[in-house]
Design a protein around this motif. Structure first.
Motif, PDB file in Angstrom:
ATOM      1  N   VAL A   1       0.832  -1.207   0.000  1.00 41.87           N
ATOM      2  CA  VAL A   1       0.000   0.000   0.000  1.00 41.87           C
ATOM      3  C   VAL A   1       0.863   1.251   0.000  1.00 41.87           C
ATOM      4  CG1 VAL A   1      -1.641   1.359   1.357  1.00 41.87           C
ATOM      5  CG2 VAL A   1      -1.992  -1.102   1.073  1.00 41.87           C
ATOM      6  N   VAL A   2       1.884   1.258   0.852  1.00 39.84           N
ATOM      7  CA  VAL A   2       2.757   2.427   0.953  1.00 39.84           C
ATOM      8  C   VAL A   2       3.502   2.659  -0.355  1.00 39.84           C
ATOM      9  CG1 VAL A   2       4.810   3.349   2.108  1.00 39.84           C
ATOM     10  CG2 VAL A   2       2.995   2.274   3.455  1.00 39.84           C
ATOM     11  N   ASP A   3       3.997   1.600  -0.960  1.00 35.30           N
ATOM     12  CA  ASP A   3       4.748   1.741  -2.216  1.00 35.30           C
ATOM     13  C   ASP A   3       3.870   2.248  -3.352  1.00 35.30           C
ATOM     14  OD1 ASP A   3       7.039   0.865  -0.976  1.00 35.30           O
ATOM     15  OD2 ASP A   3       6.831  -1.220  -1.633  1.00 35.30           O
ATOM     16  N   ALA A   4       2.595   1.852  -3.355  1.00 30.89           N
ATOM     17  CA  ALA A   4       1.694   2.210  -4.464  1.00 30.89           C
ATOM     18  C   ALA A   4       1.046   3.575  -4.283  1.00 30.89           C
ATOM     19  CB  ALA A   4       0.609   1.142  -4.609  1.00 30.89           C
ATOM     20  N   ALA A   5       1.178   4.176  -3.116  1.00 33.40           N
ATOM     21  CA  ALA A   5       0.461   5.422  -2.811  1.00 33.40           C
ATOM     22  C   ALA A   5       1.182   6.637  -3.377  1.00 33.40           C
ATOM     23  CB  ALA A   5       0.285   5.568  -1.301  1.00 33.40           C
ATOM     24  N   GLN A   6       1.278   6.706  -4.703  1.00 38.73           N
ATOM     25  CA  GLN A   6       1.934   7.844  -5.339  1.00 38.73           C
ATOM     26  C   GLN A   6       0.977   8.530  -6.304  1.00 38.73           C
ATOM     27  OE1 GLN A   6       2.927   8.003  -8.799  1.00 38.73           O
ATOM     28  NE2 GLN A   6       1.925   6.047  -9.244  1.00 38.73           N
ATOM     29  N   PHE A   7       1.138   9.838  -6.427  1.00 38.14           N
ATOM     30  CA  PHE A   7       0.351  10.638  -7.367  1.00 38.14           C
ATOM     31  C   PHE A   7       1.322  11.365  -8.284  1.00 38.14           C
ATOM     32  CE2 PHE A   7      -1.698  14.560  -8.723  1.00 38.14           C
ATOM     33  CZ  PHE A   7      -2.916  14.103  -9.183  1.00 38.14           C
ATOM     34  N   ASN A   8       1.343  10.957  -9.541  1.00 37.48           N
ATOM     35  CA  ASN A   8       2.270  11.533 -10.523  1.00 37.48           C
ATOM     36  C   ASN A   8       3.711  11.452 -10.026  1.00 37.48           C
ATOM     37  OD1 ASN A   8       2.891  12.762 -12.987  1.00 37.48           O
ATOM     38  ND2 ASN A   8       2.841  14.812 -12.097  1.00 37.48           N
ATOM     39  N   GLY A   9       4.048  10.331  -9.411  1.00 38.74           N
ATOM     40  CA  GLY A   9       5.404  10.110  -8.931  1.00 38.74           C
ATOM     41  C   GLY A   9       5.674  10.641  -7.538  1.00 38.74           C
ATOM     42  N   LEU A  10       4.703  11.351  -6.940  1.00 39.47           N
ATOM     43  CA  LEU A  10       4.888  11.921  -5.599  1.00 39.47           C
ATOM     44  C   LEU A  10       4.281  10.999  -4.565  1.00 39.47           C
ATOM     45  CD1 LEU A  10       5.680  14.327  -3.740  1.00 39.47           C
ATOM     46  CD2 LEU A  10       3.400  15.251  -4.182  1.00 39.47           C
ATOM     47  N   ASN A  11       5.127  10.508  -3.648  1.00 41.77           N
ATOM     48  CA  ASN A  11       4.679   9.618  -2.586  1.00 41.77           C
ATOM     49  C   ASN A  11       4.903  10.299  -1.246  1.00 41.77           C
ATOM     50  OD1 ASN A  11       4.360   7.470  -0.664  1.00 41.77           O
ATOM     51  ND2 ASN A  11       4.699   6.003  -2.308  1.00 41.77           N
ATOM     52  N   LEU A  12       3.814  10.581  -0.549  1.00 38.87           N
ATOM     53  CA  LEU A  12       3.901  11.309   0.721  1.00 38.87           C
ATOM     54  C   LEU A  12       3.904  10.394   1.937  1.00 38.87           C
ATOM     55  CD1 LEU A  12       1.427  14.270   0.006  1.00 38.87           C
ATOM     56  CD2 LEU A  12       3.925  14.373   0.127  1.00 38.87           C
ATOM     57  N   VAL A  13       3.882   9.083   1.716  1.00 40.15           N
ATOM     58  CA  VAL A  13       3.802   8.180   2.864  1.00 40.15           C
ATOM     59  C   VAL A  13       4.992   7.233   2.970  1.00 40.15           C
ATOM     60  CG1 VAL A  13       1.286   8.229   2.972  1.00 40.15           C
ATOM     61  CG2 VAL A  13       2.419   6.496   1.563  1.00 40.15           C
ATOM     62  N   ASP A  14       5.917   7.282   2.013  1.00 42.27           N
ATOM     63  CA  ASP A  14       7.035   6.332   2.080  1.00 42.27           C
ATOM     64  C   ASP A  14       8.296   6.940   2.687  1.00 42.27           C
ATOM     65  OD1 ASP A  14       7.883   8.017   0.099  1.00 42.27           O
ATOM     66  OD2 ASP A  14       8.252   6.454  -1.391  1.00 42.27           O
ATOM     67  N   GLY A  15       8.198   8.181   3.175  1.00 43.94           N
ATOM     68  CA  GLY A  15       9.324   8.808   3.853  1.00 43.94           C
ATOM     69  C   GLY A  15      10.318   9.495   2.944  1.00 43.94           C
ATOM     70  N   THR A  16      10.066   9.530   1.624  1.00 42.49           N
ATOM     71  CA  THR A  16      11.019  10.168   0.707  1.00 42.49           C
ATOM     72  C   THR A  16      10.816  11.675   0.614  1.00 42.49           C
ATOM     73  OG1 THR A  16       9.548   9.717  -1.165  1.00 42.49           O
ATOM     74  CG2 THR A  16      11.259   8.094  -0.686  1.00 42.49           C
ATOM     75  N   ASN A  17       9.660  12.158   1.073  1.00 41.94           N
ATOM     76  CA  ASN A  17       9.383  13.591   1.015  1.00 41.94           C
ATOM     77  C   ASN A  17       9.128  14.135   2.417  1.00 41.94           C
ATOM     78  OD1 ASN A  17       9.043  14.437  -2.012  1.00 41.94           O
ATOM     79  ND2 ASN A  17       7.990  12.470  -1.821  1.00 41.94           N
ATOM     80  N   GLY A  18      10.003  15.041   2.859  1.00 41.56           N
ATOM     81  CA  GLY A  18       9.805  15.645   4.167  1.00 41.56           C
ATOM     82  C   GLY A  18       8.567  16.508   4.196  1.00 41.56           C
ATOM     83  N   SER A  19       8.368  17.315   3.159  1.00 41.88           N
ATOM     84  CA  SER A  19       7.185  18.158   3.037  1.00 41.88           C
ATOM     85  C   SER A  19       7.101  18.687   1.615  1.00 41.88           C
ATOM     86  CB  SER A  19       7.223  19.319   4.037  1.00 41.88           C
ATOM     87  OG  SER A  19       8.339  20.156   3.781  1.00 41.88           O
ATOM     88  N   ILE A  20       5.901  19.089   1.220  1.00 41.12           N
ATOM     89  CA  ILE A  20       5.698  19.719  -0.081  1.00 41.12           C
ATOM     90  C   ILE A  20       4.936  21.014   0.127  1.00 41.12           C
ATOM     91  CG2 ILE A  20       5.702  17.537  -1.328  1.00 41.12           C
ATOM     92  CD1 ILE A  20       2.630  17.834  -1.541  1.00 41.12           C
ATOM     93  N   ASN A  21       5.108  21.947  -0.785  1.00 43.71           N
ATOM     94  CA  ASN A  21       4.381  23.205  -0.730  1.00 43.71           C
ATOM     95  C   ASN A  21       3.343  23.244  -1.840  1.00 43.71           C
ATOM     96  OD1 ASN A  21       5.731  24.432   1.476  1.00 43.71           O
ATOM     97  ND2 ASN A  21       7.464  24.934   0.163  1.00 43.71           N
ATOM     98  N   VAL A  22       2.086  23.429  -1.469  1.00 43.99           N
ATOM     99  CA  VAL A  22       0.993  23.538  -2.434  1.00 43.99           C
ATOM    100  C   VAL A  22       0.702  25.025  -2.641  1.00 43.99           C
ATOM    101  CG1 VAL A  22      -1.419  22.985  -2.919  1.00 43.99           C
ATOM    102  CG2 VAL A  22       0.021  21.337  -1.698  1.00 43.99           C
TER     103      VAL A  22
END
Length: 403
Positions: free
Chosen positions: A122-143
């Motif tokens: 589930v964690v590996d597949a939870a990406q939107f256009n290559g952005l995965n907010l649950v696998d720990g690769t992104n500290g934060s994003i700015n919308v």
């Protein structure tokens, strides 16, 4: 006195007719374009204000698209976090069943292992256009959230920061003795730290030591949180490569410093010194800062890998509770962020409508008034033509004087 050289009546009639024709052309243009101020020639001041407002409307259209994209990305992450929470609930159910001495713990462990693997899927597949907010690769994003214009005409943009949540379940061992701070506390094994950066040009230093890395393959994740914002950097194999004469510590520190500066915290500057990152706070409030390093593949749910009801059923029950809370916290964080994004998107839509209404009030033609004015001007035009015709006949009357 009558004159055949100067026809004053015709001059007056012609001027009146020209004025009427000019007004008629303007009214016809208003009706055809729907605008009373279509170009800068019509009213330079009003046109300039309307154009400025129109550029803001165009900008808000792009912001609305960004908010829709951000909401979709967060929705994917929220759904994944909620799914993981449900799966962990099932794991807890199996662990509770294993508390019964008469239960078949081996079969229960098999079920638990399958559920743990599903969490990873589930964690590996939870990406939107290559952005995965649950696998720990992104500290934060700015919308991108808003376009702000002050009284001086300066334009800035505002963002909604969405923090990533680490729900990875892989385990790993972080390198020890990695962190040291000039003013603060460091964990006994050197894998985490905490401290304060005083306000008013106060400073603190952060030292990273890669000497204790177990391998040169990279993958260790460094997370630095300052004033509630998190900068994350994952060490690469190139960072650890010394064949080109580079120093891994310096390379990693430089990239971590860049990540800290990219947070855009007002009053905070991270600079590279000799063997250390210097953090300077020129603001008016103290900044709390902390950090940790995790091993390659280690995630926020890495404790799942150690759950074994065969070996320790009671310990498994104690271990699952904080993991469930981690997933619940992640779901709540994403839910709050998505709700804020949706509220902002709704506001931007209403604000855009209000700006369009304001632009219309400035430049749109009053069609009822224009219609009435058109009919009046058409009558005036006919009368003007008739008056000019009568004035042009006046010199003909002079001929009668010579008969």
């Amino acid at each position: 006195m009558s004159s055949i050289l100067t026809n004053t009546s015709a001059m007056v009639a012609l001027q009146t007719l020209n004025s009427t024709n000019k007004n008629l052309a303007m009214t016809t243009n208003e009706i055809s374009t729907g605008k009373s101020v279509a170009t800068a020639r019509d009213n330079a001041s009003i046109w300039a204000i309307a154009q400025t407002m129109q550029t803001d409307v165009d900008g808000f259209s792009g912001i609305s698209d960004g908010l829709n994209t951000g909401s979709a990305a967060v929705a994917v992450a929220r759904t994944a976090a909620e799914t993981v929470t449900g799966l962990l609930g099932q794991v807890k159910e199996k662990i509770i069943a294993a508390q019964d001495p008469a239960s078949d713990r081996a079969k229960l462990q098999t079920d638990i292992d399958q559920l743990v693997q599903q969490v990873g899927s589930v964690v590996d597949a939870a990406q939107f256009n290559g952005l995965n907010l649950v696998d720990g690769t992104n500290g934060s994003i700015n919308v991108l959230a808003s376009l702000n214009r002050d009284s001086s005409g300066n334009v800035t943009v505002a963002n909604i920061q969405v923090s990533g949540q680490d729900l990875g379940s892989a385990a790993g061992t972080a390198p020890t003795g990695f962190f040291a701070v000039g003013n603060g506390t460091t964990s006994a094994n050197g894998t985490s730290f905490g401290g304060i950066i005083d306000s008013g040009s106060g400073t603190n230093t952060l030292v990273l030591d890669s000497a204790n890395f177990t391998a040169a393959l990279g993958g260790e994740k460094i997370s630095i949180t300052i004033a509630g914002q998190t900068a994350t950097y994952t060490v690469t194999a190139n960072d650890m490569d010394t064949t080109n004469g580079s120093d891994p510590n310096t390379v990693i520190m430089s990239k971590v410093a860049d990540k800290i500066n990219s947070l855009g915290i007002t009053g905070l500057v991270a600079t590279m010194g000799t063997g250390a990152i210097t953090l300077t706070n020129t603001g008016t409030i103290d900044f709390a800062f902390s950090g940790e390093i995790t091993a390659p593949g280690a995630g926020g749910l890495s404790g799942l890998a150690g759950i074994d009801v065969n070996a320790d059923a009671a310990g498994a029950l104690a271990a699952i509770e904080p993991l469930i809370q981690t997933a619940i916290d992640a779901s709540a964080a994403f839910g709050s962020a998505q709700a804020r994004i949706d509220i902002q998107n709704e506001f931007v839509g209403k604000l855009t409508d209000s700006l369009k209404t304001g632009i219309g009030a400035l430049v749109d033609a009053d069609m009822e008034e224009a219609s009435a004015r058109l009919q009046a001007l058409q009558v005036q035009q006919q009368l003007g033509i008739q008056s000019l015709s009568i004035a042009n006949q006046a010199p003909q009357n002079v001929l009668s004087l010579f008969r």
